[in-house]
Design a protein around this motif. Structure first.
Motif, PDB file in Angstrom:
ATOM      1  N   ALA A   9       0.822  -1.212   0.000  1.00  0.00           N
ATOM      2  CA  ALA A   9       0.000   0.000   0.000  1.00  0.00           C
ATOM      3  C   ALA A   9       0.854   1.259   0.000  1.00  0.00           C
ATOM      4  CB  ALA A   9      -0.933  -0.008   1.214  1.00  0.00           C
ATOM      5  N   ALA A  10       2.018   1.196   0.644  1.00  0.00           N
ATOM      6  CA  ALA A  10       2.898   2.362   0.705  1.00  0.00           C
ATOM      7  C   ALA A  10       3.644   2.606  -0.600  1.00  0.00           C
ATOM      8  CB  ALA A  10       3.893   2.189   1.849  1.00  0.00           C
ATOM      9  N   HIS A  11       3.620   1.631  -1.508  1.00  0.00           N
ATOM     10  CA  HIS A  11       4.321   1.749  -2.791  1.00  0.00           C
ATOM     11  C   HIS A  11       3.347   1.560  -3.953  1.00  0.00           C
ATOM     12  CE1 HIS A  11       7.590   0.935   0.048  1.00  0.00           C
ATOM     13  NE2 HIS A  11       8.414   1.471  -0.828  1.00  0.00           N
ATOM     14  N   SER A  42      18.810  -3.870   0.846  1.00  0.00           N
ATOM     15  CA  SER A  42      18.733  -2.420   0.737  1.00  0.00           C
ATOM     16  C   SER A  42      17.626  -1.778   1.552  1.00  0.00           C
ATOM     17  CB  SER A  42      18.539  -2.028  -0.743  1.00  0.00           C
ATOM     18  OG  SER A  42      19.581  -2.548  -1.547  1.00  0.00           O
ATOM     19  N   GLY A  43      16.626  -2.549   1.943  1.00  0.00           N
ATOM     20  CA  GLY A  43      15.513  -2.011   2.714  1.00  0.00           C
ATOM     21  C   GLY A  43      14.268  -1.814   1.873  1.00  0.00           C
ATOM     22  N   ILE A  44      13.129  -1.850   2.540  1.00  0.00           N
ATOM     23  CA  ILE A  44      11.847  -1.696   1.860  1.00  0.00           C
ATOM     24  C   ILE A  44      11.653  -0.263   1.378  1.00  0.00           C
ATOM     25  CG2 ILE A  44       9.332  -1.873   2.199  1.00  0.00           C
ATOM     26  CD1 ILE A  44       9.994  -4.130   4.252  1.00  0.00           C
ATOM     27  N   ALA A  45      12.280   0.679   2.034  1.00  0.00           N
ATOM     28  CA  ALA A  45      12.172   2.084   1.625  1.00  0.00           C
ATOM     29  C   ALA A  45      13.149   2.450   0.514  1.00  0.00           C
ATOM     30  CB  ALA A  45      12.408   2.996   2.829  1.00  0.00           C
ATOM     31  N   SER A  46      13.877   1.475  -0.013  1.00  0.00           N
ATOM     32  CA  SER A  46      14.930   1.758  -0.987  1.00  0.00           C
ATOM     33  C   SER A  46      14.406   1.794  -2.417  1.00  0.00           C
ATOM     34  CB  SER A  46      16.027   0.697  -0.888  1.00  0.00           C
ATOM     35  OG  SER A  46      15.546  -0.553  -1.354  1.00  0.00           O
ATOM     36  N   GLY A  47      15.180   2.419  -3.280  1.00  0.00           N
ATOM     37  CA  GLY A  47      14.873   2.386  -4.699  1.00  0.00           C
ATOM     38  C   GLY A  47      14.971   0.990  -5.269  1.00  0.00           C
ATOM     39  N   ALA A  48      15.870   0.172  -4.719  1.00  0.00           N
ATOM     40  CA  ALA A  48      16.014  -1.208  -5.203  1.00  0.00           C
ATOM     41  C   ALA A  48      14.746  -2.004  -4.959  1.00  0.00           C
ATOM     42  CB  ALA A  48      17.203  -1.879  -4.519  1.00  0.00           C
ATOM     43  N   TRP A  49      14.107  -1.786  -3.800  1.00  0.00           N
ATOM     44  CA  TRP A  49      12.874  -2.515  -3.499  1.00  0.00           C
ATOM     45  C   TRP A  49      11.751  -2.039  -4.419  1.00  0.00           C
ATOM     46  CZ3 TRP A  49       7.803  -2.365  -1.820  1.00  0.00           C
ATOM     47  CH2 TRP A  49       7.293  -3.537  -1.245  1.00  0.00           C
ATOM     48  N   SER A  50      11.648  -0.742  -4.618  1.00  0.00           N
ATOM     49  CA  SER A  50      10.617  -0.213  -5.509  1.00  0.00           C
ATOM     50  C   SER A  50      10.793  -0.745  -6.922  1.00  0.00           C
ATOM     51  CB  SER A  50      10.660   1.321  -5.518  1.00  0.00           C
ATOM     52  OG  SER A  50      10.382   1.849  -4.238  1.00  0.00           O
TER      53      SER A  50
END
Length: 374
Positions: A57-59, A209-217
């Motif tokens: 939902a956050a992305h 990298s984390g869920i808030a990272s560009g890699a995750w997006s």
């Protein structure tokens, strides 16, 4: 006893991960399960490792096709919210208290040792007995329905695959697009089928990298595009379910807590994961004493309960006698954005995105329905 008000609800949603593949098999068999899926010739379950409802939902901007599912709901994964336990529950349709995979690091009481539930299978740990129940793929095969598991080639011959995917024919694809292309080939060749597809890419990005990272997006965007392409090519008699095995949280380095050695007095082994420690005690140690010591030190940051309290609260479902010794005598499940480590040099401290505990970010996963299932 830990007061009930201090423990989170064991079941926050009507349906859980155990219902997903089970109901897909019902649909291929022409039976109506609890999810109400219609009969189909081919059922596909795509498991996106690390796809939690909160993070999805956050992305939203990176998941337009996923979020355009004609039918969508939130379901709950299992406790602990980790891949080994969750995938075993998905593919068997039962909770960890029955199938026996209790956490990333499990406890083998007969060998008095901690074992890695994903990679720790060797000549003295049989996948066929460590995971204790028939899989849904074996049930499909016995009903004359071809069953397939599609994932990266490196997992084909692993002990974990033998434990949780037995009964399925393994097909390999190194990218998600290649795996979903394999699904189309299965449908072209088989009259009926049950197919499970595994996508680890999102979870890999979260840990690194984390869920808030560009890699995750970017990884989510890739999943979204691949699903969109598959949905565009689904036949009328094909149903697709997309879900996750757990969600996650980004844990900053300064929230990696090194456990005070005094808290480990009487503890012989520690299994589980950094957000859900399982403490296995020395003979003669009293679980309530260890629990109270942890409660005094960490009760503001973790849910802490004895094994009996956790079982009574329903966290593992029904627990078979053979599984009971695998559960820690005391459980420490993080309720804040922290992770617990025994050693400052633990390699796991390189992880950013983590999971394993009972927060909504970790436990809530989507169930998205496409094709004939929508």
């Amino acid at each position: 006893m830990v007061p009930a008000a201090q423990l989170p609800a064991a079941r926050a949603h009507r349906f859980g991960l155990t219902d997903v593949l089970k109901n897909a098999l019902f649909a291929v068999r022409g039976e109506r399960g609890d999810l109400g899926l219609p009969s189909v010739r081919h059922a596909v379950v795509l498991l996106v490792d690390g796809l939690g409802s909160v993070s999805l939902a956050a992305h939203r901007g990176y998941a337009r096709r996923l979020l355009a599912a004609p039918k969508a709901s939130t379901i709950q994964t299992v406790f602990p919210s980790t891949t080994a336990s969750a995938l075993a529950s998905l593919t068997t349709g039962v909770l960890p208290g029955v199938h026996g995979l209790i956490g990333y690091l499990g406890f083998d009481s007969s060998g008095d040792r901690v074992v890695n539930s994903l990679t720790g299978f060797g000549p003295d740990l049989d996948p066929g007995t460590w995971q204790r129940v028939p899989t849904l793929f074996e049930q499909a095969r016995d009903a004359g329905i071809p069953a397939f598991a599609v994932g990266p080639g490196r997992y084909r011959d692993s002990g974990f695959t033998a434990a949780v995917l037995r009964g399925a024919e393994y097909r390999a694809g190194e990218s998600l697009a290649a795996r979903l292309g394999e699904v189309r080939r299965i449908h072209a060749a088989a009259e009926r089928s049950l197919t499970y597809v595994y996508a680890p890419e999102l979870d890999v990005a979260a840990h690194a990298s984390g869920i808030a990272s560009g890699a995750w997006s970017a990884a989510l965007e890739d999943v979204d595009a691949a699903v969109g392409e598959l949905v565009a090519r689904l036949g009328r008699d094909v149903g697709l379910l997309v879900t996750g095995d757990h969600g996650g949280l980004d844990i900053p380095r300064d929230a990696h807590l090194i456990v005070d050695p005094a808290l480990l007095d009487g503890v012989r082994h520690v299994s589980g994961e950094p957000r859900c420690l399982a403490l296995h005690l020395e003979r003669g140690a009293v679980a309530e004493d260890v629990r109270d010591r942890w409660q005094a030190a960490e009760g503001g940051r973790a849910w802490i309960a004895t094994r009996d309290e956790a079982i009574a609260a329903g966290f593992f479902g029904d627990v078979d006698d053979d599984v009971l010794p695998r559960i820690g005598d005391v459980l420490v499940a993080a309720r804040r954005r922290v992770a617990y480590y025994l050693d400052e040099n633990d390699r796991g401290r390189g992880m950013v995105g983590q999971h394993g505990s009972l927060t909504p970010e970790e436990m809530a996963v989507p169930l998205l329905r496409f094709g004939a299932f929508s």
